[in-house]
Write an enzyme that holds these catalytic residues in place. Structure first.
Site, mmCIF file in Angstrom:
data_model
loop_
_atom_site.group_PDB
_atom_site.id
_atom_site.type_symbol
_atom_site.label_atom_id
_atom_site.label_comp_id
_atom_site.label_asym_id
_atom_site.label_seq_id
_atom_site.Cartn_x
_atom_site.Cartn_y
_atom_site.Cartn_z
ATOM 1 N N LEU B 75 -48.329 22.758 -16.637
ATOM 2 C CA LEU B 75 -48.405 23.919 -17.519
ATOM 3 C C LEU B 75 -47.368 24.980 -17.195
ATOM 4 O O LEU B 75 -47.403 26.086 -17.725
ATOM 5 C CB LEU B 75 -49.825 24.492 -17.489
ATOM 6 C CG LEU B 75 -50.898 23.456 -17.850
ATOM 7 C CD1 LEU B 75 -52.279 24.052 -17.765
ATOM 8 C CD2 LEU B 75 -50.660 22.853 -19.231
ATOM 9 N N CYS B 76 -46.418 24.662 -16.324
ATOM 10 C CA CYS B 76 -45.331 25.601 -16.029
ATOM 11 C C CYS B 76 -44.345 25.654 -17.189
ATOM 12 O O CYS B 76 -44.056 24.645 -17.815
ATOM 13 C CB CYS B 76 -44.579 25.164 -14.765
ATOM 14 S SG CYS B 76 -45.369 25.725 -13.247
ATOM 15 N N HIS B 77 -43.804 26.833 -17.431
ATOM 16 C CA HIS B 77 -42.791 27.019 -18.467
ATOM 17 C C HIS B 77 -41.423 26.589 -17.939
ATOM 18 O O HIS B 77 -41.097 26.854 -16.787
ATOM 19 C CB HIS B 77 -42.716 28.491 -18.867
ATOM 20 C CG HIS B 77 -43.963 28.977 -19.527
ATOM 21 N ND1 HIS B 77 -45.061 29.388 -18.810
ATOM 22 C CD2 HIS B 77 -44.304 29.092 -20.834
ATOM 23 C CE1 HIS B 77 -46.023 29.745 -19.655
ATOM 24 N NE2 HIS B 77 -45.594 29.582 -20.885
ATOM 25 N N MET B 111 -44.237 29.243 -8.687
ATOM 26 C CA MET B 111 -44.319 27.786 -8.583
ATOM 27 C C MET B 111 -42.968 27.186 -8.201
ATOM 28 O O MET B 111 -42.907 26.172 -7.507
ATOM 29 C CB MET B 111 -44.828 27.167 -9.892
ATOM 30 C CG MET B 111 -46.256 27.555 -10.262
ATOM 31 S SD MET B 111 -47.451 27.531 -8.893
ATOM 32 C CE MET B 111 -47.342 25.826 -8.362
ATOM 33 N N GLU B 112 -41.887 27.816 -8.646
ATOM 34 C CA GLU B 112 -40.559 27.316 -8.306
ATOM 35 C C GLU B 112 -40.310 27.449 -6.802
ATOM 36 O O GLU B 112 -39.785 26.523 -6.164
ATOM 37 C CB GLU B 112 -39.488 28.084 -9.108
ATOM 38 C CG GLU B 112 -39.349 27.646 -10.561
ATOM 39 C CD GLU B 112 -40.545 27.985 -11.459
ATOM 40 O OE1 GLU B 112 -41.361 28.846 -11.055
ATOM 41 O OE2 GLU B 112 -40.663 27.386 -12.536
ATOM 42 N N ASP B 126 -39.406 12.527 5.217
ATOM 43 C CA ASP B 126 -38.800 11.225 4.887
ATOM 44 C C ASP B 126 -37.694 10.848 5.868
ATOM 45 O O ASP B 126 -37.591 9.700 6.297
ATOM 46 C CB ASP B 126 -38.226 11.280 3.464
ATOM 47 C CG ASP B 126 -37.600 9.961 3.047
ATOM 48 O OD1 ASP B 126 -38.233 8.912 3.255
ATOM 49 O OD2 ASP B 126 -36.474 9.979 2.519
#
Lengths: 157, 157, 157, 157, 157, 157
Positions: B75-77, B111-112, B126
């Site tokens: 739901l992020c723009h 969120m970014e 990793d």
């Protein structure tokens, strides 16, 4: 630097050559947690009871992210995953996510399971952040891996 | 469920409409940690001294992941980020990553920044997992956000 | 060929230049249907009642696809969408999906709404195909568009 | 809910485990249509005669979309497709698209063929919408699938 | 290292902050060439005459790649491009591709035009390589850029 | 047009069917160059000495681009690459990049190696363009390919 397989002898990044390895069944299971305020936790619980989409969205996001692992982690091999699942359970401080990824292939799927868990938890953060910006994501780790030359590995504890 | 802005009144997921909001300068800063064995930590330190690519790869991966946030989090723009940076520092148990994201736009970039940190730490996992599979990623949280109607927010310590 | 704005005078594909247009509020609403057997329809209804993830997954898939429109449709402009929503309702032959997309920008969002509907319906097909491979997706069309130089357009019933 | 293979016993979405299945040759053929006004249809026909790029662009878009199926449909497995083709024919109301996808692998390629058709038709809509916004996409369905445990399936009619 | 704007004072990669810059009209034009055998060149020419899809596919691929620039080049900003065009002309040794990209925004679009040219030429290589594996892609360079603080720049012929 | 394997008899683009081919070990090696001013070259050299990230970023970008080849080049097959490496060496006019890609599969990896080289060089352009916009990328070509029915091929010279 010989120990760091993703670097060559001069310390340069490389994608390790898995061409000589046999195709075997691989499994990896990873987990992670998100801790949140009581208000945030209550909102998710209520939403779950009422058929809201928070955990469904997080599950879908995690599964889709597992398929994107090789796009996100520079030296991961593109893999044709056999399956990915994600489960959530509540504890009194928040939520725990567990993901299992499987593959019939030449390399392990640890990164796929860890990526699924990470993105599922980030999605929960996103959907609940209007209530609680102070949530903390942690405890992201591999629990178990099976298959391949190195055989079975389990996290201590 | 009114509190969960990403769900409508019936609990269905939606992308919140940001159309009416003014474009303002937004900043978000997030952090996270990866804890590892002494052997793993020594390998990264040595590699860094010797110009190896571990932290460079993790930094690039985190920056590129920040640009993929709207592809990962349902739901992020989609946002045209002004900048993303990632820094690492060592402590005695492992590494800490800090990411800052900025935007001139209609919604926040928490969120970014959180995605950048998460993927940077997964990339370190990793690259070092051949030495230590038991590494744990944690403490992923927002430290600060500025801009927008809700103004400045800082994590309690 | 002057009528086909996505081709130049020689019939070559081009991305139309929207640079001179003002930023205005754009809205597009699209719909589509999937027709299925009674058994398939009953399975989705049951699942919905029991909190299963079929419609939640389809909704998330459609929203995420709207954000990927410019990656899928060759001459679409990359757009920073303000919002996307998807709703489903049952009729006696299957399901209807309706998507609304909005933007503050220089071009319309018809393709985003149509793509959201298409991928949401394909996701339902995928999740139910073990019961009914003969499902048919149809009636995908624009219902309404608002904003921009050409103003409001509505489908003739 | 046992019938819906993409949900577990509790109705949660999962990517079905295909690890135990043998690799066999898989084929899926899907079709779809776009209906349009005479003016729109004439514009595409003229463009085609004059070497315009409408159908070439739609074909490329459909083929590329088939390769993105697992990114679009949440529970689809990432597949290393052997081939994808798309053909168009005109009828008096518009165009029909047919796509064939093939794979040597552990699961079917229905979704790849259906996605190719859907995105090819959306691309035609995009390129012609300046002439006719009322076009309708429909009749998207599987015509045939071969290979795998369930063998050959053909659409009735 | 102050000259290398994409590195900070310690030589670490960063995405330069463009937040303070005004939005202006930006244009970049880039070119490149592919040299090939007479047989390969004749095959493309014939195909073009006969409505074959080689240049149409290369044009679409280049335009779509321009939109993916920020996904490919680690420190590029995600941009909402106003337009992208690609043209080809034949010379006696092969083909020349020219791409123009435009933006109303805070940073230049040189990389978008260069990426479009590069991927368009790689697509031609791919489609013709069955005839001639020895083709060489070269002369990829910026011809002109306009807009932004640094104003107009032109390649010295 | 029979010679152009990516077109059918009518000149339409298609993804060639590789389903009947055996899985064999494939190798492709490609190279390319970027020519630049003395000032630009000195900046990269200095940065390299000082542990700057220019070549590390270009290497990561090239490796990640190799994994995206099927997303960029319309008719390329999605491949589960065994490995990708990129090396750089300086000459007096600039830098040379060499990439090797390997696969156990049904088709060659020429495009993967060529794409890795192209994007690695574009990344260098991006990071150094503040000093020199006139850099030229060229000499992108296949050096060698091994494996598959057509066996070994080497560039003349």
């Amino acid at each position: 630097m010989a120990e760091l397989t993703h670097l060559d002898a001069e310390g340069k990044a490389r994608m390790v050559d898995i061409g000589g390895k046999p195709e075997t069944r691989r499994v990896a299971i990873a987990e992670g947690r998100i801790a949140m305020s009581d208000a945030a936790l209550a909102a998710i619980r209520d939403c779950t009871v009422l058929k809201g989409d928070v955990l469904a969205a997080a599950r879908i996001a995690g599964i889709m992210a597992a398929k994107k692992t090789a796009e996100l982690i520079p030296l991961c091999h593109p893999l044709a995953l056999d399956s990915v699942t994600i489960d959530f359970d509540f504890d009194d401080r928040g939520l725990r996510a567990v993901s299992a990824a499987t593959l019939t292939g030449r390399t392990g799927v640890e990164m796929e399971a860890l990526t699924a868990v990470s993105v599922a938890l980030l999605t929960i953060y996103d959907m609940v952040k209007a209530i609680d910006k102070g949530m903390i994501i942690g405890g992201i780790r591999l629990i178990q891996k099976r298959g391949g030359k190195s055989g079975t590995w389990r996290a201590v504890d």
